[in-house]
Write a protein that holds these residues in place. Structure first.
Motif, PDB file in Angstrom:
ATOM      1  N   GLY A  94       0.694  -1.279   0.000  1.00  0.00           N
ATOM      2  CA  GLY A  94      -0.267   0.086   0.083  1.00  0.00           C
ATOM      3  C   GLY A  94       1.025   1.992   0.360  1.00  0.00           C
ATOM      4  N   ARG A  95       2.088   0.866  -0.423  1.00  0.00           N
ATOM      5  CA  ARG A  95       2.642   2.194   0.094  1.00  0.00           C
ATOM      6  C   ARG A  95       2.933   2.672  -1.714  1.00  0.00           C
ATOM      7  NH1 ARG A  95       4.538   4.100   4.231  1.00  0.00           N
ATOM      8  NH2 ARG A  95       4.968   2.893   5.588  1.00  0.00           N
ATOM      9  N   GLN A  96       2.615   4.205  -1.863  1.00  0.00           N
ATOM     10  CA  GLN A  96       2.758   5.003  -2.224  1.00  0.00           C
ATOM     11  C   GLN A  96       4.238   5.130  -3.325  1.00  0.00           C
ATOM     12  OE1 GLN A  96      -0.624   8.201  -4.080  1.00  0.00           O
ATOM     13  NE2 GLN A  96       1.781   9.294  -3.413  1.00  0.00           N
ATOM     14  N   ALA A 100      -6.861   2.438  -5.020  1.00  0.00           N
ATOM     15  CA  ALA A 100      -5.600   1.931  -5.114  1.00  0.00           C
ATOM     16  C   ALA A 100      -4.602   0.709  -3.836  1.00  0.00           C
ATOM     17  CB  ALA A 100      -4.319   2.739  -5.503  1.00  0.00           C
ATOM     18  N   ILE A 101      -4.887   1.668  -2.781  1.00  0.00           N
ATOM     19  CA  ILE A 101      -4.614   0.673  -1.325  1.00  0.00           C
ATOM     20  C   ILE A 101      -5.731  -0.206  -1.504  1.00  0.00           C
ATOM     21  CG2 ILE A 101      -4.137   0.629   1.260  1.00  0.00           C
ATOM     22  CD1 ILE A 101      -3.349   3.959   0.484  1.00  0.00           C
ATOM     23  N   THR A 102      -6.877  -0.158  -1.427  1.00  0.00           N
ATOM     24  CA  THR A 102      -7.554  -0.767  -1.254  1.00  0.00           C
ATOM     25  C   THR A 102      -7.454  -2.487  -2.844  1.00  0.00           C
ATOM     26  OG1 THR A 102      -9.374   0.703  -0.424  1.00  0.00           O
ATOM     27  CG2 THR A 102     -10.202  -1.656  -1.015  1.00  0.00           C
ATOM     28  N   ALA A 103      -7.103  -1.854  -3.222  1.00  0.00           N
ATOM     29  CA  ALA A 103      -7.117  -2.895  -3.537  1.00  0.00           C
ATOM     30  C   ALA A 103      -6.080  -4.030  -4.028  1.00  0.00           C
ATOM     31  CB  ALA A 103      -6.466  -2.281  -5.872  1.00  0.00           C
ATOM     32  N   ALA A 104      -4.981  -3.786  -3.090  1.00  0.00           N
ATOM     33  CA  ALA A 104      -3.878  -4.306  -3.366  1.00  0.00           C
ATOM     34  C   ALA A 104      -4.198  -4.617  -2.267  1.00  0.00           C
ATOM     35  CB  ALA A 104      -2.543  -3.205  -3.187  1.00  0.00           C
ATOM     36  N   GLY A 105      -4.542  -3.711  -0.862  1.00  0.00           N
ATOM     37  CA  GLY A 105      -4.667  -4.481   0.607  1.00  0.00           C
ATOM     38  C   GLY A 105      -6.191  -5.676   0.439  1.00  0.00           C
ATOM     39  N   MET A 106      -6.763  -5.706   0.030  1.00  0.00           N
ATOM     40  CA  MET A 106      -8.037  -6.631  -0.550  1.00  0.00           C
ATOM     41  C   MET A 106      -7.787  -7.626  -2.242  1.00  0.00           C
ATOM     42  SD  MET A 106      -9.681  -6.368   1.954  1.00  0.00           S
ATOM     43  CE  MET A 106     -11.613  -6.942   1.796  1.00  0.00           C
ATOM     44  N   GLY A 107      -6.848  -7.307  -2.631  1.00  0.00           N
ATOM     45  CA  GLY A 107      -6.556  -8.321  -3.548  1.00  0.00           C
ATOM     46  C   GLY A 107      -7.874  -7.952  -4.590  1.00  0.00           C
ATOM     47  N   LEU A 108      -8.451  -7.756  -4.524  1.00  0.00           N
ATOM     48  CA  LEU A 108      -9.792  -7.009  -6.021  1.00  0.00           C
ATOM     49  C   LEU A 108      -9.808  -5.590  -6.735  1.00  0.00           C
ATOM     50  CD1 LEU A 108     -12.272  -9.254  -3.190  1.00  0.00           C
ATOM     51  CD2 LEU A 108     -11.457 -10.361  -5.534  1.00  0.00           C
ATOM     52  N   GLY A 117     -15.705   2.165  -7.323  1.00  0.00           N
ATOM     53  CA  GLY A 117     -14.998   1.544  -8.780  1.00  0.00           C
ATOM     54  C   GLY A 117     -13.455   2.406  -8.690  1.00  0.00           C
ATOM     55  N   GLY A 118     -12.734   2.172  -9.624  1.00  0.00           N
ATOM     56  CA  GLY A 118     -11.225   2.774  -9.857  1.00  0.00           C
ATOM     57  C   GLY A 118     -10.591   2.262  -9.361  1.00  0.00           C
ATOM     58  N   GLY A 119     -10.623   1.016  -8.454  1.00  0.00           N
ATOM     59  CA  GLY A 119      -9.391   0.749  -7.936  1.00  0.00           C
ATOM     60  C   GLY A 119      -9.191  -0.805  -8.542  1.00  0.00           C
ATOM     61  N   VAL A 120      -7.557  -1.201  -8.803  1.00  0.00           N
ATOM     62  CA  VAL A 120      -7.416  -2.412  -9.771  1.00  0.00           C
ATOM     63  C   VAL A 120      -6.368  -2.702  -8.408  1.00  0.00           C
ATOM     64  CG1 VAL A 120      -6.955  -3.470 -12.021  1.00  0.00           C
ATOM     65  CG2 VAL A 120      -8.916  -1.765 -11.477  1.00  0.00           C
ATOM     66  N   PRO A 121      -6.046  -4.687  -8.978  1.00  0.00           N
ATOM     67  CA  PRO A 121      -5.035  -5.135  -8.329  1.00  0.00           C
ATOM     68  C   PRO A 121      -4.387  -5.196  -9.561  1.00  0.00           C
ATOM     69  CG  PRO A 121      -6.457  -6.471  -7.562  1.00  0.00           C
ATOM     70  CD  PRO A 121      -7.447  -4.926  -8.433  1.00  0.00           C
ATOM     71  N   LEU A 122      -3.007  -5.164  -8.928  1.00  0.00           N
ATOM     72  CA  LEU A 122      -2.085  -5.450 -10.151  1.00  0.00           C
ATOM     73  C   LEU A 122      -1.200  -6.989  -9.693  1.00  0.00           C
ATOM     74  CD1 LEU A 122      -0.485  -1.845  -9.699  1.00  0.00           C
ATOM     75  CD2 LEU A 122      -2.424  -3.269 -11.548  1.00  0.00           C
ATOM     76  N   TYR A 123      -1.446  -7.037 -10.207  1.00  0.00           N
ATOM     77  CA  TYR A 123      -0.519  -8.613 -10.338  1.00  0.00           C
ATOM     78  C   TYR A 123       0.577  -8.947 -11.571  1.00  0.00           C
ATOM     79  CZ  TYR A 123      -4.455 -10.834  -7.411  1.00  0.00           C
ATOM     80  OH  TYR A 123      -5.749 -10.665  -5.763  1.00  0.00           O
ATOM     81  N   ARG A 124       0.897  -9.751 -11.322  1.00  0.00           N
ATOM     82  CA  ARG A 124       2.347 -10.547 -12.017  1.00  0.00           C
ATOM     83  C   ARG A 124       2.884 -11.581 -11.845  1.00  0.00           C
ATOM     84  NH1 ARG A 124       4.486  -8.277 -16.916  1.00  0.00           N
ATOM     85  NH2 ARG A 124       6.757  -9.773 -17.452  1.00  0.00           N
ATOM     86  N   ASN A 125       2.279 -12.872 -12.563  1.00  0.00           N
ATOM     87  CA  ASN A 125       2.633 -14.252 -12.948  1.00  0.00           C
ATOM     88  C   ASN A 125       1.508 -14.747 -11.254  1.00  0.00           C
ATOM     89  OD1 ASN A 125       4.390 -13.956 -14.991  1.00  0.00           O
ATOM     90  ND2 ASN A 125       6.010 -14.028 -13.846  1.00  0.00           N
ATOM     91  N   GLY A 126       0.632 -14.079 -11.009  1.00  0.00           N
ATOM     92  CA  GLY A 126      -0.060 -14.574  -9.843  1.00  0.00           C
ATOM     93  C   GLY A 126       0.270 -13.586  -8.376  1.00  0.00           C
TER      94      GLY A 126
END
Length: 147
Positions: free
Chosen positions: A48-50, A71-79, A109-118
């Motif tokens: 969650g660090r910018q 951004a923080i919510t998406a990263a923190g929840m993975g959704l 809406g407008g927050g998306v988690p970022l995944y790389r190779n799962g």
């Protein structure tokens, strides 16, 4: 635990690079410009660090804080943030109330988690247009890591 079970003490992870952060910002603002909106974009790491932030000229002041929270919510929840309301619908109302009071949380809406190779590597948040426009910009940006 018997001798045949292995205890996992560490797990592999990825970190977003400066180039990835800049590419995410650029993709989001390109989509915002295409949609005719003035957006603010925040990119955070998995904790969650910018890492990166951009406020388009003329975007709303409140968008700065909302993009960061998304951004923080998406990263923190993975959704995706837009999906959280439905995910939490079966929980007692106090759960959503408590999460909203935590500060860096939103179901807008407008927050998306970022995944790389799962593996979760961060989140991107966009604010400045309608909820649907913000979602479109954030999802478009997230595709940067898919390619």
């Amino acid at each position: 635990m018997d001798n045949h079970q292995e205890l996992t003490l560490v797990q592999p992870s990825f970190s977003l690079t400066e180039q990835a952060s800049l590419s995410l910002l650029q993709a989001a603002i390109n989509k915002a410009a295409e949609l005719g909106i003035k957006a603010t974009v925040s990119v955070v790491d998995a904790s969650g660090r910018q890492l990166a932030f951009l406020k388009m000229a003329g975007s709303f002041l409140v968008s700065s804080e909302l993009a960061r929270k998304k951004a923080i919510t998406a990263a923190g929840m993975g959704l995706n943030t837009v999906d959280l309301e439905n995910v939490l619908a079966s929980a007692p109302p106090r759960v959503l109330e408590g999460l909203n009071q935590a500060g860096d949380f939103t179901v807008i809406g407008g927050g998306v988690p970022l995944y790389r190779n799962g593996i979760l590597v961060g989140g991107v948040g966009v604010s400045g247009g309608s909820e649907d426009e913000d979602i479109e910009c954030a999802r478009f940006a997230a595709q940067v890591l898919a390619s």
